[in-house]
Every structure is written in structure tokens, then in C-alpha cells.
Design a protein around this motif. Structure first.
Motif, PDB file in Angstrom:
ATOM      1  N   VAL A  96      37.870  88.231  95.000  1.00 51.76           N
ATOM      2  CA  VAL A  96      38.529  86.936  95.202  1.00 51.76           C
ATOM      3  C   VAL A  96      38.465  86.549  96.675  1.00 51.76           C
ATOM      4  CG1 VAL A  96      40.678  85.633  94.865  1.00 51.76           C
ATOM      5  CG2 VAL A  96      40.129  87.544  93.328  1.00 51.76           C
ATOM      6  N   THR A  97      38.062  85.310  96.940  1.00 53.50           N
ATOM      7  CA  THR A  97      38.029  84.826  98.316  1.00 53.50           C
ATOM      8  C   THR A  97      38.638  83.430  98.408  1.00 53.50           C
ATOM      9  OG1 THR A  97      36.553  84.092 100.115  1.00 53.50           O
ATOM     10  CG2 THR A  97      35.596  84.193  97.940  1.00 53.50           C
ATOM     11  N   GLY A  98      39.282  83.151  99.531  1.00 47.76           N
ATOM     12  CA  GLY A  98      40.016  81.895  99.692  1.00 47.76           C
ATOM     13  C   GLY A  98      39.201  80.750 100.278  1.00 47.76           C
ATOM     14  N   VAL A  99      37.880  80.819 100.198  1.00 47.46           N
ATOM     15  CA  VAL A  99      37.080  79.732 100.773  1.00 47.46           C
ATOM     16  C   VAL A  99      37.283  78.439  99.993  1.00 47.46           C
ATOM     17  CG1 VAL A  99      35.308  81.274 101.698  1.00 47.46           C
ATOM     18  CG2 VAL A  99      35.019  80.300  99.408  1.00 47.46           C
ATOM     19  N   SER A 100      37.094  77.322 100.693  1.00 45.47           N
ATOM     20  CA  SER A 100      37.279  76.020 100.064  1.00 45.47           C
ATOM     21  C   SER A 100      36.240  75.033 100.575  1.00 45.47           C
ATOM     22  CB  SER A 100      38.677  75.487 100.378  1.00 45.47           C
ATOM     23  OG  SER A 100      38.805  74.164  99.911  1.00 45.47           O
ATOM     24  N   GLN A 101      35.616  74.359  99.652  1.00 44.12           N
ATOM     25  CA  GLN A 101      34.634  73.347 100.036  1.00 44.12           C
ATOM     26  C   GLN A 101      35.325  72.028 100.357  1.00 44.12           C
ATOM     27  OE1 GLN A 101      31.015  73.434  97.837  1.00 44.12           O
ATOM     28  NE2 GLN A 101      30.529  71.297  98.178  1.00 44.12           N
ATOM     29  N   THR A 102      36.551  71.856  99.835  1.00 42.24           N
ATOM     30  CA  THR A 102      37.275  70.603 100.008  1.00 42.24           C
ATOM     31  C   THR A 102      37.647  70.386 101.466  1.00 42.24           C
ATOM     32  OG1 THR A 102      38.191  71.057  97.849  1.00 42.24           O
ATOM     33  CG2 THR A 102      39.191  69.266  99.079  1.00 42.24           C
ATOM     34  N   ASP A 103      38.178  71.432 102.092  1.00 45.73           N
ATOM     35  CA  ASP A 103      38.553  71.315 103.491  1.00 45.73           C
ATOM     36  C   ASP A 103      37.397  71.792 104.368  1.00 45.73           C
ATOM     37  OD1 ASP A 103      41.034  70.184 103.408  1.00 45.73           O
ATOM     38  OD2 ASP A 103      42.000  72.079 102.936  1.00 45.73           O
ATOM     39  N   PHE A 104      36.220  71.682 103.829  1.00 46.19           N
ATOM     40  CA  PHE A 104      34.971  72.075 104.462  1.00 46.19           C
ATOM     41  C   PHE A 104      34.931  71.590 105.906  1.00 46.19           C
ATOM     42  CE2 PHE A 104      30.758  73.165 105.039  1.00 46.19           C
ATOM     43  CZ  PHE A 104      29.862  72.107 105.122  1.00 46.19           C
ATOM     44  N   SER A 105      35.200  72.505 106.830  1.00 48.73           N
ATOM     45  CA  SER A 105      35.270  72.129 108.236  1.00 48.73           C
ATOM     46  C   SER A 105      33.902  72.222 108.884  1.00 48.73           C
ATOM     47  CB  SER A 105      36.229  73.057 108.979  1.00 48.73           C
ATOM     48  OG  SER A 105      37.397  73.248 108.256  1.00 48.73           O
ATOM     49  N   GLY A 106      32.865  72.196 108.066  1.00 49.28           N
ATOM     50  CA  GLY A 106      31.530  72.339 108.621  1.00 49.28           C
ATOM     51  C   GLY A 106      31.044  73.773 108.562  1.00 49.28           C
ATOM     52  N   TYR A 107      31.760  74.627 107.808  1.00 49.04           N
ATOM     53  CA  TYR A 107      31.323  76.014 107.651  1.00 49.04           C
ATOM     54  C   TYR A 107      30.417  76.114 106.420  1.00 49.04           C
ATOM     55  CZ  TYR A 107      35.345  77.179 110.670  1.00 49.04           C
ATOM     56  OH  TYR A 107      36.235  77.257 111.693  1.00 49.04           O
ATOM     57  N   PRO A 108      29.128  76.353 106.623  1.00 49.52           N
ATOM     58  CA  PRO A 108      28.233  76.400 105.461  1.00 49.52           C
ATOM     59  C   PRO A 108      28.559  77.523 104.482  1.00 49.52           C
ATOM     60  CG  PRO A 108      27.079  77.026 107.494  1.00 49.52           C
ATOM     61  CD  PRO A 108      28.416  76.515 107.896  1.00 49.52           C
ATOM     62  N   ASP A 109      29.184  78.599 104.976  1.00 46.48           N
ATOM     63  CA  ASP A 109      29.453  79.737 104.087  1.00 46.48           C
ATOM     64  C   ASP A 109      30.776  79.599 103.336  1.00 46.48           C
ATOM     65  OD1 ASP A 109      31.013  80.083 106.332  1.00 46.48           O
ATOM     66  OD2 ASP A 109      30.482  82.186 106.654  1.00 46.48           O
ATOM     67  N   CYS A 110      31.357  78.392 103.332  1.00 46.69           N
ATOM     68  CA  CYS A 110      32.531  78.140 102.487  1.00 46.69           C
ATOM     69  C   CYS A 110      32.145  77.302 101.272  1.00 46.69           C
ATOM     70  CB  CYS A 110      33.611  77.407 103.285  1.00 46.69           C
ATOM     71  SG  CYS A 110      34.394  78.483 104.498  1.00 46.69           S
ATOM     72  N   ARG A 111      30.871  76.961 101.175  1.00 49.57           N
ATOM     73  CA  ARG A 111      30.444  76.080 100.096  1.00 49.57           C
ATOM     74  C   ARG A 111      30.225  76.833  98.789  1.00 49.57           C
ATOM     75  NH1 ARG A 111      25.829  72.801 103.343  1.00 49.57           N
ATOM     76  NH2 ARG A 111      25.374  74.955 103.922  1.00 49.57           N
TER      77      ARG A 111
END
Ligand code: ZN
Length: 222
Positions: free
Chosen positions: A123-138
Motif C-alpha cells: 500500500v502506498t499513499g501516492v496521489s495523482q490528484t494532488d500531482f505536484s509534478g512528481y512523475p512517480d506519483c502517477r
């Protein structure tokens, strides 16, 4: 290796997002483990706070040192005190709060750890919605990595991203629904200046967190 579908490993930093995910995982899986990384972040206190939250949640907690990842690249303001933090992404380049390869390293190490402990779910807490320009959160990156990890180890890992399509206000709502609103509000560290709870109020992470909280509190009252 037989992986247990009732077990989940959370990539845990002690921030708002991963703490919410930790309690989400506790709701959905019988046995939850927390794995925390030391990656050269300026605020090592982060690790102690993560340990405290895991203890409160009754979840086994382990720290792995991967500080070498911040030595591989220069110019990251999260690991180099001499660099002023970008408020947001400028143009096409990610902001200087981006640590290149961080989620790739974290999730790859997490998968090896999970395999060793017979854990199927990551489980990881990444989010594409608040995508701050981090490609590895997509989402596309996470899906692709899930396939790669399974091919790399001939396993059937499932990576879960409960926050992928929700924003910060909805993340507060989720914490509230899980009954951990106060723990997330008071015990977590999101602030880039290392101040827990509501934080310094000035850094990009605090601003994003506060905007979401204010939006959610309005909805909560009405
Ligand atoms: Zn802050």
C-alpha cells in the motif's frame, strides 16, 4: 514463495497520506506491516514520529536506510539544506522537492521485503490528484511498476493506492471515516520544515494540507 492475501505492507513515512493509508490497510487486511525509509531527508525526526504512530496503531514497524538515493542526484531541496524549496512546479520540470527515483526505489525494496515476509499487498499513499509534478506519483507509473515487480520476482503482488484519485480534502474525509481524524491531524508530519500537526503553515506541503483541511472542515460542519 507463497504470498498471504490477508497481509499488507505499507510504505510509511508518518505523513498525512501514508498514515491515512496505514489505517485504511488495517481496515482491509488482517495483518499490516509498516516499512519506513531513511533517504537523507533533512528531518530525521520524521522517522521517530512514524514509529510512534505505528506503535499506536499496533503495527510492526521497520526502518531501512537508503540514504544513498539522495547522494545519486543533486539539486533536491528536501535533502539539501542549501537549496530553497520550489513552491510548485515551474514549466515542465518537476519542482526541486522531487527526489528522483524515490518511489521506484521505495516500492522495489518494499516488494522484496514483502516477498520475504509472505505479504501479497503493498500500500502506498501516492496521489495523482494532488500531482505536484512528481512523475512517480502517477497511476500509470504504479501500474507499470506493479507488472515489472511481478515479472522481476515471478510473484503476484498487488499495489494498492487508496488516495490515487482523491484530493487532500477527501483524504481528510477518509481519515475521519476511519476514525483517525485526530491522530492524522495531531501526530503526523507533512511539513517540509519538520513541524508536526498543522506544521509551519508556510511551506508548500503545509499550504496544500491546510487548504484540504479547511475545505473538509466546512463540509464536515454543514
Ligand atoms: Zn510547513
Amino acid at each position: 514463495m507463497i504470498l498471504d492475501r490477508n497481509k499488507a505492507l505499507i510504505v510509511f513515512s508518518g505523513g498525512q497520506d501514508s498514515t491515512t493509508c496505514l489505517f485504511w490497510a488495517k481496515k482491509h487486511f488482517k495483518k499490516v506491516y509498516a516499512l519506513c525509509f531513511r533517504y537523507g531527508q533533512k528531518h530525521v525526526v520524521e522517522v521517530d514520529m512514524a514509529r510512534n504512530i505505528a506503535e499506536k496503531a499496533g503495527v510492526p514497524f521497520e526502518v531501512k536506510d537508503v540514504s544513498f538515493i539522495s547522494e545519486l542526484s543533486s539539486g533536491c531541496s528536501l535533502t539539501d539544506s542549501n537549496i530553497k524549496m520550489d513552491e510548485e512546479r515551474i514549466g515542465v520540470a518537476p519542482p526541486n522537492t522531487f527526489v528522483p527515483g524515490r518511489n521506484l526505489f521505495f516500492l522495489s525494496i518494499a516488494a522484496v521485503y514483502a516477498r520475504e515476509h509472505g505479504i501479497m499487498n503493498i500500500v502506498t499513499g501516492v496521489s495523482q490528484t494532488d500531482f505536484s509534478g512528481y512523475p512517480d506519483c502517477r497511476d500509470s507509473f504504479i501500474r507499470s511498476l506493479n507488472v515489472s515487480l511481478n515479472l522481476a520476482m515471478e510473484e503476484q503482488f498487488v499495489i494498492h493506492t487508496p488516495l490515487m484519485w482523491i484530493d487532500k480534502a477527501e483524504t481528510w474525509k477518509l481519515a475521519d471515516e476511519l476514525g483517525v481524524f485526530d491522530i492524522v491531524r495531531n501526530e503526523t508530519l507533512t511539513c517540509y520544515n519538520g513541524i508536526k500537526g498543522d506544521g509551519c503553515g508556510e511551506c508548500p506541503a503545509c499550504k496544500l494540507r491546510r487548504r484540504g483541511l479547511e475545505t473538509y472542515l466546512k463540509i464536515r460542519k454543514s
